[in-house]
Design a protein around this motif. Structure first.
Motif, PDB file in Angstrom:
ATOM      1  N   SER A 164      -3.528   4.754  15.064  1.00 54.49           N
ATOM      2  CA  SER A 164      -2.458   5.011  16.208  1.00 54.49           C
ATOM      3  C   SER A 164      -1.172   4.184  16.306  1.00 54.49           C
ATOM      4  O   SER A 164      -0.197   4.290  16.167  1.00 54.49           O
ATOM      5  N   ILE A 165      -1.548   2.849  15.881  1.00 49.97           N
ATOM      6  CA  ILE A 165      -0.846   1.584  15.588  1.00 49.97           C
ATOM      7  C   ILE A 165       0.057   1.939  14.157  1.00 49.97           C
ATOM      8  O   ILE A 165       1.011   1.734  14.249  1.00 49.97           O
ATOM      9  N   VAL A 166      -0.753   2.249  13.003  1.00 53.10           N
ATOM     10  CA  VAL A 166      -0.158   3.164  11.926  1.00 53.10           C
ATOM     11  C   VAL A 166       1.316   4.547  12.683  1.00 53.10           C
ATOM     12  O   VAL A 166       1.894   4.105  12.134  1.00 53.10           O
ATOM     13  N   ALA A 167       0.227   5.399  12.893  1.00 47.16           N
ATOM     14  CA  ALA A 167       1.168   6.121  13.162  1.00 47.16           C
ATOM     15  C   ALA A 167       2.386   6.080  14.338  1.00 47.16           C
ATOM     16  O   ALA A 167       3.171   6.939  14.334  1.00 47.16           O
ATOM     17  N   GLU A 168       2.940   4.702  14.711  1.00 48.35           N
ATOM     18  CA  GLU A 168       3.706   4.271  15.706  1.00 48.35           C
ATOM     19  C   GLU A 168       5.123   4.306  15.309  1.00 48.35           C
ATOM     20  O   GLU A 168       5.750   4.179  15.651  1.00 48.35           O
ATOM     21  N   HIS A 169       4.563   3.527  13.508  1.00 50.54           N
ATOM     22  CA  HIS A 169       5.730   3.251  12.988  1.00 50.54           C
ATOM     23  C   HIS A 169       6.287   4.040  11.989  1.00 50.54           C
ATOM     24  O   HIS A 169       6.742   3.690  10.632  1.00 50.54           O
ATOM     25  N   GLY A 170       5.635   5.955  12.314  1.00 50.50           N
ATOM     26  CA  GLY A 170       5.881   6.092  11.190  1.00 50.50           C
ATOM     27  C   GLY A 170       5.162   6.118   9.109  1.00 50.50           C
ATOM     28  O   GLY A 170       5.577   6.929   8.797  1.00 50.50           O
ATOM     29  N   LEU A 171       3.787   6.160   9.923  1.00 51.25           N
ATOM     30  CA  LEU A 171       3.619   5.269   7.911  1.00 51.25           C
ATOM     31  C   LEU A 171       2.285   6.474   7.924  1.00 51.25           C
ATOM     32  O   LEU A 171       1.814   6.911   9.074  1.00 51.25           O
ATOM     33  N   ASP A 178     -11.781  -1.135   4.648  1.00 53.57           N
ATOM     34  CA  ASP A 178     -11.270  -1.119   3.581  1.00 53.57           C
ATOM     35  C   ASP A 178      -9.656   0.220   3.942  1.00 53.57           C
ATOM     36  O   ASP A 178     -10.074   1.232   4.342  1.00 53.57           O
ATOM     37  N   SER A 179      -8.531  -0.336   3.838  1.00 51.57           N
ATOM     38  CA  SER A 179      -7.904   0.325   4.127  1.00 51.57           C
ATOM     39  C   SER A 179      -6.503   0.781   3.482  1.00 51.57           C
ATOM     40  O   SER A 179      -6.016  -0.425   2.620  1.00 51.57           O
ATOM     41  N   GLN A 180      -5.565   1.936   3.389  1.00 49.40           N
ATOM     42  CA  GLN A 180      -4.284   1.795   2.512  1.00 49.40           C
ATOM     43  C   GLN A 180      -3.567   2.714   3.480  1.00 49.40           C
ATOM     44  O   GLN A 180      -3.347   3.867   4.040  1.00 49.40           O
ATOM     45  N   ILE A 181      -2.216   2.087   3.644  1.00 51.77           N
ATOM     46  CA  ILE A 181      -1.035   2.493   4.351  1.00 51.77           C
ATOM     47  C   ILE A 181       0.123   2.317   3.026  1.00 51.77           C
ATOM     48  O   ILE A 181       0.359   1.323   2.313  1.00 51.77           O
ATOM     49  N   TYR A 182       0.492   3.920   3.177  1.00 55.91           N
ATOM     50  CA  TYR A 182       1.815   4.136   2.350  1.00 55.91           C
ATOM     51  C   TYR A 182       2.910   4.624   3.169  1.00 55.91           C
ATOM     52  O   TYR A 182       2.740   5.078   4.644  1.00 55.91           O
ATOM     53  N   ASP A 183       4.125   4.573   2.440  1.00 53.50           N
ATOM     54  CA  ASP A 183       4.907   5.153   3.371  1.00 53.50           C
ATOM     55  C   ASP A 183       5.837   5.411   1.793  1.00 53.50           C
ATOM     56  O   ASP A 183       6.106   5.326   0.339  1.00 53.50           O
TER      57      ASP A 183
END
Length: 422
Positions: free
Chosen positions: A135-142, A150-155
């Protein structure tokens, strides 16, 4: 056995009420590291095919969740109460541990963080504990994908917006770091990696400035190792091929014939073929010279098993080992994943990548029930065609009807290797 019974009931309750996001892929049925890589790589390839630039951040968490916060999370998030909550509180609380070294033991201390090591419930409770990251990542549109810690964040976006997207990713990471600090977790800034992905012609235009992660500065890299698969910033997989060849040839050089032939063949399959098969879907559609380099590993393994010379023909040896050549092995992996997606045996984040083609004018024909897939449009053959939706759809549509309509995975595997002529 008691933990397994509780875990089965807990997972059934979570799945029936959709209480856990689809992004965490560790320790869940039908989820794996390969499914995560398929989704991440497909998104990256699709963005590059649209001529976008995208930042990718790979990080992991450390430390252990608080026992008290874990039970509160079960109550607030999952609505686990009464006797069930009391059981989990009893399971987590009241544990003590000590350290033994050279026959001497330290004083007993209470365990107020973490879960019992090696337990069945530990991984499930950890996934529930970090579920709020989505939910934290979704709030930033990522976009976010996870496997265990292990996590992967991308835009993705156009080149003229790289500064704003960098700020968005940085702000998202800061919010994640603050959330972790308040929940007795820690973001490992020392092993966090940032990579900008783009087409080859735009690599020199990518930002090279340092990136702030939880108070530490991270320098962009040209390649990252994500869940055992190496990803280059041009998505060409040259690093993955080079590192895979190095590991395989190292294993072949270390093998000695001190065991029986059957045992030796098993060692070759375990140490060499398994490395070639893991994550090999990333190699589908790559230039022929990269595939030939990996094929040389398979040829060397066949020569070693059957004691063939340098100039001896090895085709019969590969057939005896029931080993396909690499292009067929890539197709086989993609076809199996497509089969699992169409049969509902894959994570939800893969299901939305594949769509069945609508054939309204062929409803009365036998071919209308063949589950032909819709092939998405793409711009570049070297990039867009390698995305999972395109590669899987094209391959699936080329299969025979009898193979497509197979009810079970073992039969599908057999028919893929030996298609029926009817």
């Amino acid at each position: 056995m008691l933990e397994r019974l509780v875990a089965r009931q807990l997972v059934t309750y979570i799945d029936a009420n959709c209480l856990l996001p689809s992004t965490p892929s560790g320790f869940r049925r039908e989820y794996s590291t390969e499914t995560v890589i398929i989704r991440v790589l497909s998104d990256l390839l699709d963005a590059v095919d649209r001529d976008d630039d995208l930042p990718c951040l790979f990080f992991s968490t450390s430390s252990r969740p608080s026992t008290l916060l874990t039970t509160k999370r079960l109550l607030v998030t999952l609505d686990v109460d009464n006797s069930a909550l009391a059981w989990f509180r009893s399971y987590l609380a009241g544990r003590r541990q000590h350290v033994r070294c050279s026959g001497k033991c330290s004083a007993l201390t209470d365990v107020i963080y973490g879960v019992p090591q090696g337990s069945v419930l530990g991984p499930i409770l950890f996934l529930l504990y970090i579920a709020d990251l989505a939910s934290i990542v979704a709030e930033h549109g990522l976009s976010l994908q996870q496997y265990a810690d292990d996590s992967q964040i991308y835009d993705s976006g156009q080149s003229d917006a790289t500064s704003s997207r960098s700020n968005t990713v940085s702000l998202c990471v800061d919010n994640i770091s603050n959330w972790m600090c308040s929940n007795h977790l820690q973001l490992n800034a020392d092993i966090t990696e940032l990579m900008w992905c783009s087409s080859i012609r735009k690599l020199l235009q990518l930002p090279s400035c340092l990136f702030s992660v939880a108070g530490s500065l991270v320098c962009p890299v040209n390649a990252v190792r994500d869940l055992g698969v190496f990803i280059d910033n041009d998505l060409g997989a040259a690093t993955h091929v080079r590192r895979t060849m190095s590991c395989c040839f190292t294993a072949l050089r270390q093998l000695r014939r001190y065991v029986t032939d059957d045992c030796f063949r098993f060692l070759v399959v375990s140490l060499v073929h398994s490395r070639l098969d893991y994550g090999n879907f990333v190699l589908a559609g790559l230039p022929a010279y990269l595939q030939r380099r990996l094929q040389s590993v398979l040829n060397a393994a066949a020569r070693l098993v059957f004691r063939l010379g340098r100039h001896d023909h090895f085709s019969d040896a590969l057939a005896t080992l029931h080993r396909l050549r690499l292009p067929q092995r890539f197709d086989f992996k993609v076809a199996v994943v497509a089969f699992r997606v169409l049969r509902g045996l894959s994570p939800p984040y893969l299901n939305d990548l594949v769509r069945v083609a609508d054939l309204p004018d062929r409803r009365r024909l036998r071919s209308s029930s063949s589950h032909q897939l819709l092939v998405p449009s793409f711009r570049l053959t070297t990039v867009g065609r390698r995305t999972f939706p395109v590669a899987a759809s094209l391959l699936w549509n080329s299969l025979l009807f009898d193979t497509q309509s197979t009810p079970s995975l073992p039969v599908f595997r057999q028919r893929f290797h030996n298609p029926s002529p009817t």
